[in-house]
Design an enzyme around this catalytic site. Structure first.
Site, PDB file in Angstrom:
ATOM      1  N   GLY A   1     -34.411  24.039  29.483  1.00 62.36           N
ATOM      2  CA  GLY A   1     -34.961  22.709  29.340  1.00 62.36           C
ATOM      3  C   GLY A   1     -36.473  22.605  29.313  1.00 62.36           C
ATOM      4  N   ASP A   2     -37.187  23.672  29.691  1.00 63.83           N
ATOM      5  CA  ASP A   2     -38.659  23.678  29.641  1.00 63.83           C
ATOM      6  C   ASP A   2     -39.113  25.097  29.329  1.00 63.83           C
ATOM      7  OD1 ASP A   2     -41.309  22.926  29.813  1.00 63.83           O
ATOM      8  OD2 ASP A   2     -41.367  22.902  32.011  1.00 63.83           O
ATOM      9  N   LEU A   3     -38.529  25.661  28.279  1.00 63.11           N
ATOM     10  CA  LEU A   3     -38.649  27.104  28.034  1.00 63.11           C
ATOM     11  C   LEU A   3     -39.865  27.450  27.191  1.00 63.11           C
ATOM     12  CD1 LEU A   3     -37.246  29.686  28.820  1.00 63.11           C
ATOM     13  CD2 LEU A   3     -35.862  29.523  26.761  1.00 63.11           C
ATOM     14  N   TRP A   4     -41.055  27.178  27.741  1.00 61.50           N
ATOM     15  CA  TRP A   4     -42.258  27.688  27.098  1.00 61.50           C
ATOM     16  C   TRP A   4     -42.559  29.079  27.662  1.00 61.50           C
ATOM     17  CZ3 TRP A   4     -47.461  28.084  29.186  1.00 61.50           C
ATOM     18  CH2 TRP A   4     -47.550  27.770  30.542  1.00 61.50           C
TER      19      TRP A   4
ATOM     20  N   ASN B   1     -42.889  30.122  31.354  1.00 59.85           N
ATOM     21  CA  ASN B   1     -41.703  30.091  32.215  1.00 59.85           C
ATOM     22  C   ASN B   1     -40.769  31.266  31.957  1.00 59.85           C
ATOM     23  OD1 ASN B   1     -42.526  27.837  33.590  1.00 59.85           O
ATOM     24  ND2 ASN B   1     -41.359  26.395  32.340  1.00 59.85           N
TER      25      ASN B   1
END
Length: 261
Positions: free
Chosen positions: A166-169, A172
């Site tokens: 869900g916040d896979l930059w 991370n």
């Protein structure tokens, strides 16, 4: 926990490396009491059923303690292993779109309540709430709203809920143990193309190897590359809310590309 190194602050949270009484190295985040640490812990435990994540050692309202991840240089082999693991994680699935815990991305709350299908979930739980928080012109808001109206037509073939980060930059993904280790999730049942689009937004070492291995394990539906801007609308709006107008042009470029699908 005995603190041994101050790692600075991020999003208002103090970050430290520490050592437990049994000698284990740990990472700790602390800050004002809220649900954010419990949400992150729930997401890590859930993702950890299918992919490498730090162990949750303690989760309190004012502190989160995780096992320390000893980082190493990324390699093509590690990237391919991570791509296959990411596909396995997505395929592990979810009970629905959303999650049974409160959602957060950075310090911003996200609505994880369920929706009937992914286009509706993405519009009403992800894009529109952050559009209301972004300081955009009336013309920009109207353009984003037109893009939202197209979600049912441009979302591609329907898929079951995937287990996504869900916040896979790139920040991370920590490289350790010959693969990518996921941290700081905004985990929920979502669309697997969302994680792939987030990786593409800010880049990742050997991303082509990651995507190639992912496609060998579980190929995305035809047209997924053209849908990347659709899945980038939410993270770009989050960045506009957090950091201001510097991300406005990237957001509006993605909007134009969605409208052109």
């Amino acid at each position: 926990m005995r603190p041994v190194e101050d790692l600075g602050s991020s999003h208002g949270w103090r970050r430290q490396r520490g050592v437990l009484g049994d000698g284990r190295e740990v990472f700790a985040k602390s800050g004002p009491a809220s649900e954010v640490f419990a949400s992150e812990a729930a997401g890590l435990r859930w993702l950890g059923e299918a992919i490498a994540v730090p162990e949750v050692i303690e989760a309190r309202r004012d502190r989160l303690v995780l096992s320390w991840v000893r980082e190493e240089r990324p390699t093509p082999v590690a990237a391919e292993r991570f791509g296959r693991s990411l596909a396995v994680m997505h395929r592990a699935g979810a009970d629905g779109f959303g999650a049974p815990w409160p959602g957060f991305i950075a310090e911003l709350p996200m609505d994880n309540s369920p929706a009937a299908g992914w286009p509706s979930f993405y519009a009403t739980r992800r894009v529109l709430p952050f559009l209301r928080q972004a300081r955009l012109s009336a013309a920009d808001v109207a353009a984003v709203e037109r893009a939202v109206e197209r979600f049912p037509d441009v979302a591609g073939p329907a898929e079951p809920p995937a287990r996504i980060h869900g916040d896979l930059w790139s920040g991370n993904v920590l490289w350790s143990g010959g693969t990518g280790v996921l941290i700081d999730p905004a985990a929920h049942g979502g669309h697997r193309e969302t994680d792939l689009a987030m990786l593409a937004l800010f880049g990742l070492p050997y991303l082509d190897r990651v995507v190639g291995a992912y496609r060998e394990e579980w190929p995305p539906a035809d047209g997924w590359r053209e849908r990347v801007p659709l899945h980038q609308l939410h993270p770009l709006l989050v960045h506009v809310v957090l950091f201001g107008g510097a991300y406005r042009d990237g957001l509006m470029d993605a909007v134009r590309r969605v409208l052109a699908l």
